[in-house]
Design a protein around this motif. Structure first.
Motif, PDB file in Angstrom:
ATOM      1  N   ALA A 119     -32.824 -27.590 -21.643  1.00  0.00           N
ATOM      2  CA  ALA A 119     -33.588 -26.748 -20.715  1.00  0.00           C
ATOM      3  C   ALA A 119     -34.204 -25.575 -21.455  1.00  0.00           C
ATOM      4  CB  ALA A 119     -32.681 -26.250 -19.585  1.00  0.00           C
ATOM      5  N   ALA A 120     -33.476 -25.024 -22.426  1.00  0.00           N
ATOM      6  CA  ALA A 120     -34.017 -23.927 -23.234  1.00  0.00           C
ATOM      7  C   ALA A 120     -35.233 -24.400 -24.023  1.00  0.00           C
ATOM      8  CB  ALA A 120     -32.941 -23.392 -24.172  1.00  0.00           C
ATOM      9  N   ASP A 121     -35.191 -25.648 -24.512  1.00  0.00           N
ATOM     10  CA  ASP A 121     -36.343 -26.217 -25.215  1.00  0.00           C
ATOM     11  C   ASP A 121     -37.557 -26.308 -24.299  1.00  0.00           C
ATOM     12  OD1 ASP A 121     -34.803 -26.527 -27.460  1.00  0.00           O
ATOM     13  OD2 ASP A 121     -34.664 -28.710 -27.343  1.00  0.00           O
ATOM     14  N   ILE A 122     -37.337 -26.860 -23.097  1.00  0.00           N
ATOM     15  CA  ILE A 122     -38.433 -27.010 -22.140  1.00  0.00           C
ATOM     16  C   ILE A 122     -39.015 -25.642 -21.792  1.00  0.00           C
ATOM     17  CG2 ILE A 122     -38.989 -27.624 -19.749  1.00  0.00           C
ATOM     18  CD1 ILE A 122     -38.715 -30.123 -21.263  1.00  0.00           C
ATOM     19  N   ALA A 123     -38.146 -24.664 -21.534  1.00  0.00           N
ATOM     20  CA  ALA A 123     -38.606 -23.325 -21.162  1.00  0.00           C
ATOM     21  C   ALA A 123     -39.427 -22.701 -22.281  1.00  0.00           C
ATOM     22  CB  ALA A 123     -37.413 -22.442 -20.807  1.00  0.00           C
ATOM     23  N   GLU A 124     -38.985 -22.867 -23.511  1.00  0.00           N
ATOM     24  CA  GLU A 124     -39.722 -22.304 -24.648  1.00  0.00           C
ATOM     25  C   GLU A 124     -41.097 -22.950 -24.796  1.00  0.00           C
ATOM     26  OE1 GLU A 124     -39.193 -21.608 -29.491  1.00  0.00           O
ATOM     27  OE2 GLU A 124     -37.718 -22.796 -28.378  1.00  0.00           O
ATOM     28  N   LEU A 125     -41.144 -24.278 -24.664  1.00  0.00           N
ATOM     29  CA  LEU A 125     -42.417 -24.974 -24.781  1.00  0.00           C
ATOM     30  C   LEU A 125     -43.387 -24.559 -23.678  1.00  0.00           C
ATOM     31  CD1 LEU A 125     -41.185 -28.574 -25.671  1.00  0.00           C
ATOM     32  CD2 LEU A 125     -42.732 -27.179 -27.065  1.00  0.00           C
ATOM     33  N   VAL A 126     -42.916 -24.560 -22.439  1.00  0.00           N
ATOM     34  CA  VAL A 126     -43.788 -24.226 -21.305  1.00  0.00           C
ATOM     35  C   VAL A 126     -44.268 -22.788 -21.404  1.00  0.00           C
ATOM     36  CG1 VAL A 126     -43.897 -23.958 -18.807  1.00  0.00           C
ATOM     37  CG2 VAL A 126     -42.759 -25.960 -19.793  1.00  0.00           C
ATOM     38  N   ALA A 127     -43.371 -21.861 -21.671  1.00  0.00           N
ATOM     39  CA  ALA A 127     -43.746 -20.451 -21.759  1.00  0.00           C
ATOM     40  C   ALA A 127     -44.748 -20.215 -22.881  1.00  0.00           C
ATOM     41  CB  ALA A 127     -42.508 -19.586 -21.964  1.00  0.00           C
ATOM     42  N   GLY A 128     -44.657 -21.020 -23.937  1.00  0.00           N
ATOM     43  CA  GLY A 128     -45.571 -20.881 -25.068  1.00  0.00           C
ATOM     44  C   GLY A 128     -47.018 -21.157 -24.725  1.00  0.00           C
ATOM     45  N   PHE A 129     -47.263 -21.864 -23.618  1.00  0.00           N
ATOM     46  CA  PHE A 129     -48.628 -22.135 -23.174  1.00  0.00           C
ATOM     47  C   PHE A 129     -49.173 -21.018 -22.276  1.00  0.00           C
ATOM     48  CE2 PHE A 129     -46.967 -26.606 -23.695  1.00  0.00           C
ATOM     49  CZ  PHE A 129     -47.655 -26.850 -24.866  1.00  0.00           C
ATOM     50  N   SER A 130     -48.354 -19.999 -21.998  1.00  0.00           N
ATOM     51  CA  SER A 130     -48.738 -18.863 -21.137  1.00  0.00           C
ATOM     52  C   SER A 130     -49.394 -19.326 -19.836  1.00  0.00           C
ATOM     53  CB  SER A 130     -49.686 -17.921 -21.896  1.00  0.00           C
ATOM     54  OG  SER A 130     -49.063 -17.426 -23.065  1.00  0.00           O
ATOM     55  N   PRO A 131     -48.730 -20.199 -19.096  1.00  0.00           N
ATOM     56  CA  PRO A 131     -49.352 -20.757 -17.884  1.00  0.00           C
ATOM     57  C   PRO A 131     -49.395 -19.767 -16.734  1.00  0.00           C
ATOM     58  CG  PRO A 131     -47.072 -21.477 -18.041  1.00  0.00           C
ATOM     59  CD  PRO A 131     -47.357 -20.699 -19.299  1.00  0.00           C
ATOM     60  N   GLY A 132     -50.457 -19.891 -15.938  1.00  0.00           N
ATOM     61  CA  GLY A 132     -50.533 -19.095 -14.716  1.00  0.00           C
ATOM     62  C   GLY A 132     -49.919 -19.806 -13.541  1.00  0.00           C
ATOM     63  N   SER A 133     -49.767 -21.133 -13.678  1.00  0.00           N
ATOM     64  CA  SER A 133     -49.179 -21.920 -12.594  1.00  0.00           C
ATOM     65  C   SER A 133     -48.398 -23.084 -13.193  1.00  0.00           C
ATOM     66  CB  SER A 133     -50.262 -22.444 -11.643  1.00  0.00           C
ATOM     67  OG  SER A 133     -51.234 -23.180 -12.368  1.00  0.00           O
ATOM     68  N   VAL A 134     -47.186 -23.285 -12.690  1.00  0.00           N
ATOM     69  CA  VAL A 134     -46.288 -24.319 -13.209  1.00  0.00           C
ATOM     70  C   VAL A 134     -45.721 -25.112 -12.036  1.00  0.00           C
ATOM     71  CG1 VAL A 134     -44.147 -24.796 -14.477  1.00  0.00           C
ATOM     72  CG2 VAL A 134     -45.637 -22.922 -15.205  1.00  0.00           C
ATOM     73  N   LEU A 135     -45.706 -26.425 -12.200  1.00  0.00           N
ATOM     74  CA  LEU A 135     -45.023 -27.305 -11.260  1.00  0.00           C
ATOM     75  C   LEU A 135     -43.852 -27.948 -11.986  1.00  0.00           C
ATOM     76  CD1 LEU A 135     -44.722 -28.994  -8.634  1.00  0.00           C
ATOM     77  CD2 LEU A 135     -46.302 -30.650  -9.668  1.00  0.00           C
ATOM     78  N   GLU A 136     -42.665 -27.816 -11.420  1.00  0.00           N
ATOM     79  CA  GLU A 136     -41.505 -28.521 -11.956  1.00  0.00           C
ATOM     80  C   GLU A 136     -41.132 -29.638 -10.991  1.00  0.00           C
ATOM     81  OE1 GLU A 136     -36.836 -27.860 -13.314  1.00  0.00           O
ATOM     82  OE2 GLU A 136     -38.062 -26.114 -12.788  1.00  0.00           O
ATOM     83  N   THR A 157     -35.334 -24.189 -14.184  1.00  0.00           N
ATOM     84  CA  THR A 157     -35.877 -23.083 -13.390  1.00  0.00           C
ATOM     85  C   THR A 157     -35.264 -21.763 -13.820  1.00  0.00           C
ATOM     86  OG1 THR A 157     -35.892 -24.670 -11.551  1.00  0.00           O
ATOM     87  CG2 THR A 157     -36.439 -22.382 -11.042  1.00  0.00           C
ATOM     88  N   ARG A 158     -33.954 -21.744 -13.996  1.00  0.00           N
ATOM     89  CA  ARG A 158     -33.275 -20.511 -14.394  1.00  0.00           C
ATOM     90  C   ARG A 158     -33.662 -20.080 -15.805  1.00  0.00           C
ATOM     91  NH1 ARG A 158     -29.221 -23.284 -11.549  1.00  0.00           N
ATOM     92  NH2 ARG A 158     -28.056 -23.964 -13.397  1.00  0.00           N
ATOM     93  N   ALA A 159     -33.943 -21.045 -16.674  1.00  0.00           N
ATOM     94  CA  ALA A 159     -34.326 -20.713 -18.048  1.00  0.00           C
ATOM     95  C   ALA A 159     -35.787 -20.291 -18.140  1.00  0.00           C
ATOM     96  CB  ALA A 159     -34.068 -21.913 -18.961  1.00  0.00           C
ATOM     97  N   LEU A 160     -36.650 -20.918 -17.326  1.00  0.00           N
ATOM     98  CA  LEU A 160     -38.084 -20.693 -17.447  1.00  0.00           C
ATOM     99  C   LEU A 160     -38.592 -19.489 -16.672  1.00  0.00           C
ATOM    100  CD1 LEU A 160     -40.908 -21.506 -18.348  1.00  0.00           C
ATOM    101  CD2 LEU A 160     -40.929 -23.247 -16.543  1.00  0.00           C
ATOM    102  N   ALA A 161     -38.100 -19.263 -15.469  1.00  0.00           N
ATOM    103  CA  ALA A 161     -38.637 -18.204 -14.605  1.00  0.00           C
ATOM    104  C   ALA A 161     -38.705 -16.841 -15.303  1.00  0.00           C
ATOM    105  CB  ALA A 161     -37.838 -18.115 -13.310  1.00  0.00           C
ATOM    106  N   PRO A 162     -37.666 -16.411 -16.029  1.00  0.00           N
ATOM    107  CA  PRO A 162     -37.743 -15.097 -16.677  1.00  0.00           C
ATOM    108  C   PRO A 162     -38.805 -15.018 -17.769  1.00  0.00           C
ATOM    109  CG  PRO A 162     -35.464 -15.856 -16.537  1.00  0.00           C
ATOM    110  CD  PRO A 162     -36.340 -17.028 -16.201  1.00  0.00           C
ATOM    111  N   ARG A 163     -39.300 -16.179 -18.229  1.00  0.00           N
ATOM    112  CA  ARG A 163     -40.260 -16.191 -19.323  1.00  0.00           C
ATOM    113  C   ARG A 163     -41.705 -16.293 -18.835  1.00  0.00           C
ATOM    114  NH1 ARG A 163     -37.544 -19.304 -24.372  1.00  0.00           N
ATOM    115  NH2 ARG A 163     -39.437 -18.434 -25.279  1.00  0.00           N
ATOM    116  N   LEU A 164     -41.898 -16.454 -17.546  1.00  0.00           N
ATOM    117  CA  LEU A 164     -43.250 -16.544 -16.994  1.00  0.00           C
ATOM    118  C   LEU A 164     -43.781 -15.163 -16.622  1.00  0.00           C
ATOM    119  CD1 LEU A 164     -42.863 -19.653 -14.659  1.00  0.00           C
ATOM    120  CD2 LEU A 164     -43.857 -19.584 -16.961  1.00  0.00           C
ATOM    121  N   GLY A 165     -45.109 -15.053 -16.580  1.00  0.00           N
ATOM    122  CA  GLY A 165     -45.732 -13.777 -16.249  1.00  0.00           C
ATOM    123  C   GLY A 165     -45.452 -13.339 -14.822  1.00  0.00           C
ATOM    124  N   ALA A 166     -45.623 -12.045 -14.591  1.00  0.00           N
ATOM    125  CA  ALA A 166     -45.322 -11.481 -13.272  1.00  0.00           C
ATOM    126  C   ALA A 166     -46.178 -12.095 -12.179  1.00  0.00           C
ATOM    127  CB  ALA A 166     -45.516  -9.965 -13.302  1.00  0.00           C
TER     128      ALA A 166
END
Length: 271
Positions: free
Chosen positions: A29-46, A55-64
């Motif tokens: 999950a940490a791998d997925i979160a790092e990869l997704v956050a690296g694309f600086s997405p404005g919208s994500v579908l899981e 979700t718990r790993a990725l949410a803190p890494r997404l923009g406000a």
């Protein structure tokens, strides 16, 4: 895959989250979160979010201002995930079938899915849906377990439980979670769904637990393997767990245990 392979209900979500997630899912999950956050997405579908470890790993890494839609086919798992997440106005929880997503075309910058593709009854259709809701240049990020022989604890448990039911061995782990390990097939199916640029990396990690009993309980009671055992003889669930405990302890020792896990991590770009 059988219908019981998709049933995560009753006490399974809790066992799954408290035992299976730290055992094998958190690291990937940490791998997925790092990869997704690296694309600086404005919208994500899981999709196939399960108990919410990504979700718990990725949410803190997404923009406000990011939009994060978290879906799963199984409402009990989604409900459990929401209780673990806490308040976050960016997250929308929604039951949805990854093969028939209730979203408009080109709605998301990234679609991510942790260890869910092997549960899709039609993977090409699921991949095509991911591509449909992605904006041009968007990414589909997901992972899939390598073959069961490369995943020590799953292999140990499968063999131990088979000895309890020699005439009809439960094969959930080999059949479904570890049944989609052929990299060439993954590439081929993604290509059929319209993805042309596909990157696949096989990553080995170490699975750790406080005891062989924790591992056996996680697999036998925190996954649909439990459904298979109980369908054969519900009275033998504890015996199957005990046999799996013994098998893991004999191979990996008493006390804290560690075993190899291995999975493919895939990034497919939308044209």
């Amino acid at each position: 895959m059988t219908e019981s392979d998709k049933v995560f209900a009753g006490s399974i979500p809790k066992f799954y989250d408290t035992l299976m997630v730290p055992l094998i899912f958190e690291a990937y999950a940490a791998d997925i979160a790092e990869l997704v956050a690296g694309f600086s997405p404005g919208s994500v579908l899981e999709t196939a979010a399960g108990s919410g470890v990504v979700t718990r790993a990725l949410a803190p890494r997404l923009g406000a201002g990011a939009r994060y839609v978290v879906t799963d086919l199984n409402q009990p798992m989604l409900d459990y995930a929401a209780t673990r997440q806490g308040s976050d106005s960016r997250i929308e929880w929604r039951q949805a079938d990854a093969l028939a997503l209730p979203f408009e075309d080109a709605s998301f910058d990234v679609v991510c899915c942790q260890f869910g593709a092997m549960f899709f009854p039609d993977r090409v259709a699921g991949y095509a849906e991911a591509r449909r809701v992605l904006r041009p240049g968007g990414r589909f990020v997901f992972n899939a377990w390598d073959r069961i022989e490369e995943n020590a604890f799953a292999d140990d448990v499968t063999n131990a439980v088979a000895a309890v039911f020699p005439h009809d061995p439960p094969r959930f782990l080999a059949r479904t979670p570890h049944g989609y390990h052929d990299v060439a097939l993954i590439r081929e199916e993604l290509g059929r769904a319209g993805f042309a640029v596909i990157e696949i990396e096989t990553r080995e990690k170490v699975s750790r637990a406080g005891s062989a009993r924790d591992v056996a309980t996680a697999y036998c009671q925190g996954t649909p393997l439990r459904n298979e055992i109980e369908a054969r003889d519900a009275g033998l669930l504890q015996l199957a767990t005990d046999r799996a405990t013994e098998a893991i302890a004999s191979r990996h020792g008493e006390g804290p245990v560690a075993g190899k896990i291995q999975a493919h991590v895939i990034v497919a770009a939308s044209p």
